[in-house]
Design a protein around this motif. Structure first.
Motif, PDB file in Angstrom:
ATOM      1  N   LEU A 263      -5.388   7.488   0.706  1.00  0.00           N
ATOM      2  CA  LEU A 263      -6.629   8.204   1.007  1.00  0.00           C
ATOM      3  C   LEU A 263      -6.962   9.252  -0.045  1.00  0.00           C
ATOM      4  O   LEU A 263      -8.128   9.602  -0.235  1.00  0.00           O
ATOM      5  N   ASN A 264      -5.942   9.748  -0.776  1.00  0.00           N
ATOM      6  CA  ASN A 264      -6.206  10.748  -1.814  1.00  0.00           C
ATOM      7  C   ASN A 264      -6.859  10.123  -3.042  1.00  0.00           C
ATOM      8  O   ASN A 264      -7.691  10.731  -3.692  1.00  0.00           O
ATOM      9  N   PHE A 265      -6.429   8.908  -3.380  1.00  0.00           N
ATOM     10  CA  PHE A 265      -6.935   8.261  -4.599  1.00  0.00           C
ATOM     11  C   PHE A 265      -7.878   7.099  -4.286  1.00  0.00           C
ATOM     12  O   PHE A 265      -8.337   6.415  -5.196  1.00  0.00           O
ATOM     13  N   ASN A 266      -8.094   6.848  -2.999  1.00  0.00           N
ATOM     14  CA  ASN A 266      -8.934   5.738  -2.547  1.00  0.00           C
ATOM     15  C   ASN A 266      -8.505   4.420  -3.195  1.00  0.00           C
ATOM     16  O   ASN A 266      -9.334   3.641  -3.672  1.00  0.00           O
TER      17      ASN A 266
ATOM     18  N   TYR B  54       2.382  11.918   6.840  1.00  0.00           N
ATOM     19  CA  TYR B  54       1.768  13.014   6.085  1.00  0.00           C
ATOM     20  C   TYR B  54       0.251  12.876   6.033  1.00  0.00           C
ATOM     21  O   TYR B  54      -0.431  13.705   5.420  1.00  0.00           O
ATOM     22  N   GLY B  55      -0.287  11.820   6.602  1.00  0.00           N
ATOM     23  CA  GLY B  55      -1.731  11.637   6.677  1.00  0.00           C
ATOM     24  C   GLY B  55      -2.376  11.243   5.368  1.00  0.00           C
ATOM     25  O   GLY B  55      -3.595  11.281   5.242  1.00  0.00           O
ATOM     26  N   ASP B  56      -1.570  10.842   4.374  1.00  0.00           N
ATOM     27  CA  ASP B  56      -2.147  10.525   3.062  1.00  0.00           C
ATOM     28  C   ASP B  56      -2.404   9.032   2.856  1.00  0.00           C
ATOM     29  O   ASP B  56      -3.079   8.648   1.908  1.00  0.00           O
TER      30      ASP B  56
END
Lengths: 100, 399
Positions: free
Chosen positions: B338-341, B318-320
């Motif tokens: 990657l969304n929340f680093n 999903y690329g997340d």
């Protein structure tokens, strides 16, 4: 576990009812609550229960379902396994909010 | 006499108000209960007598995930499901099957007699049907995609060569492809094709092997180092070419059309396709870190800041999330959301490297030496599940 069961036969006094009682019953229900690792961690369910003066717990229903059948089922099991709870001073209705 | 009636009436009224105040109008108090115990979900199988292979497959597949404890199969107990029959047992879910012209599967929790899942399947007593049913149940109970149709390719070392193997998701069926090369540096499984880069007779090659036809085809050959990075769904190949001075990231399709994405004197390596960009490892800040680069190579952005040596990225379907190996008390697998680093280390014993996200998005295959030899492990992206599959390395998980 034995000490908890033993305490459930003694009625708690009025001072304990206000503060400690809910701490005690939270701990007892939590002891019986386990969920599979597969359940998402960002959900919650609220169950309304009536605790009778003899400690018997009547489940009134979900105020808020988590939307996850396994999670909802686990909280119902935890409540059922916890009954009877230590008898309250008088019958009380409690909303139990379960959060992983 | 009149006085007695009056007193009784007052008592009844008081009792009535007491009852009202204690029940209907009692003030509701809310309490929070958090941090439940974690356990396996207990499941009973019922009624798989006529389709024993299906029942066995469901049991094996679900148990291998480590999330479930399966009891049974038990004999079919009659048309109506009775939760009370299971109440005293340590069972939370019952999967019932009736096989008559079709396989009718119903799933119950033991708190109600209403099924939470009902579906018919073709009456075929085989492993495939078991996997299909197990996948539906896994999705129902976890909300995640099933890993049961994943497969992975990997490399084993022999005395003077290396060989490529392919396995089902849990390492129980392993096939030798027969491919042998002096050195194999990267393997990617895409559909029925195994792409790989290798050194043979002083030349680096990128080739693919068709699993169905058992045929091998060379795509590119060079005296320069060629290392396969990744293969897209359109069979575009991203790879590294290096002459020792220049590191070039290139994309090639099966028709031979070639495009150079970047060319630098830094050491660039491990290019991977991501949904809208390319992932790669570069030492342009002095130590290997993971970057995202645009397809035209014009913009580049650093993604990893924790750890002095981060390499071998793999991106979730999903690329997340990206997983990678990071040097800290040996190499360890880390997952960066990657969304929340947010970066989390999910392994700790031995060296754990070469992560490859599986298509279900939850499991990864990795190589680990924690047992003293190089073996392939299946791990969950939260680190909770860590299972040894087989000996070997360079795993690539696919479907």
């Amino acid at each position: 576990m034995k000490s908890n069961t033993a305490s459930s036969t003694n009625k708690l006094n009025s001072n304990e009812f206000s503060s400690s009682y809910f701490t005690i019953i939270s701990g007892l229900i939590r002891q019986h609550w386990s969920i599979p690792d597969t359940v998402p961690k960002n959900i919650e369910a609220i169950v309304a229960v009536r605790i009778l003066s003899n400690g018997q717990v009547i489940i009134e229903g979900f105020e808020k379902s988590s939307g996850n059948t396994i999670f909802d089922s686990s909280v119902i099991r935890a409540i059922k396994k916890s009954s009877p709870l230590p008898p309250p001073k008088s019958e009380v209705i409690v909303g139990i909010r379960f959060k992983p | 006499m009149k006085g007695i009636f009056k007193t009784t009436k007052i008592i009844i009224i008081l009792l009535f108000f007491n009852l009202i105040s204690n029940s209907t109008f009692a003030e509701k108090i809310y309490i929070d209960i958090t941090q439940p115990g974690i356990k396996k979900l207990s499941i009973a199988l019922e009624g798989f007598e006529e389709i024993s292979k299906v029942g066995k497959t469901i049991k094996e597949e679900l148990e291998f995930t480590e999330y479930f404890k399966i009891y049974g199969p038990f004999p079919y107990r009659g048309e109506k499901f009775d939760p009370l029959l299971w109440k005293s047992a340590d069972v939370e879910i019952v999967i019932r099957a009736v096989s008559f012209g079709k396989i009718d599967v119903k799933v119950y929790t033991v708190t109600t007699d209403v099924p939470i899942f009902t579906k018919d399947y073709p009456l075929q007593n085989n492993e495939y049907t078991g996997k299909i049913i197990a996948s539906d149940i896994y999705r129902l109970l976890t909300g995640k995609n099933s890993p049961f149709f994943n497969q992975f390719t990997f490399v084993r070392k022999f005395k003077n060569s290396m060989g490529i193997f392919i396995s089902n998701w849990n390492g129980t069926h392993i096939q030798d492809t027969g491919i042998r090369r002096e050195i194999i540096s990267k393997v990617v499984l895409k559909d029925n094709k195994i792409f790989y880069s290798s050194l043979q007779n002083k030349f680096w090659h990128i080739e693919f092997f068709d699993i169905f036809n058992k045929s091998n085809r060379e795509i590119i050959k060079s005296r320069n180092l060629l290392k396969l990075g990744d293969v897209s769904n359109k069979y575009e190949i991203i790879y590294l070419e290096s002459d020792g001075e220049l590191s070039q990231i290139k994309i090639l399709d099966l028709s031979g059309k070639n495009k150079t994405v970047s060319s630098s004197r830094w050491i660039d390596a491990s290019p991977r396709f991501a949904p809208y960009y390319i992932l790669l490892v570069s030492n342009r800040v002095g130590s290997p870190q993971i970057y995202q680069m645009s397809y035209d190579g014009l913009s580049i952005r650093r993604l990893t800041y924790q750890g002095r040596y981060n390499t071998e990225p793999t991106i979730s379907p999903y690329g997340d999330k990206i997983a990678f190996s990071s040097l800290s008390a040996g190499f360890q697998i880390n997952v960066l959301d990657l969304n929340f680093n947010m970066q989390t280390q999910i392994t700790k014993d031995g060296n754990n490297e070469q992560p490859s996200f599986c298509p279900d998005g939850h499991f990864l295959t990795i190589m680990s030496d924690r047992s003293g030899k190089k073996e392939i492990l299946l791990i969950s992206s939260d680190g909770a599940v860590q299972k040894s599959l087989t000996h070997g390395y360079l795993p690539h998980c696919s479907r």
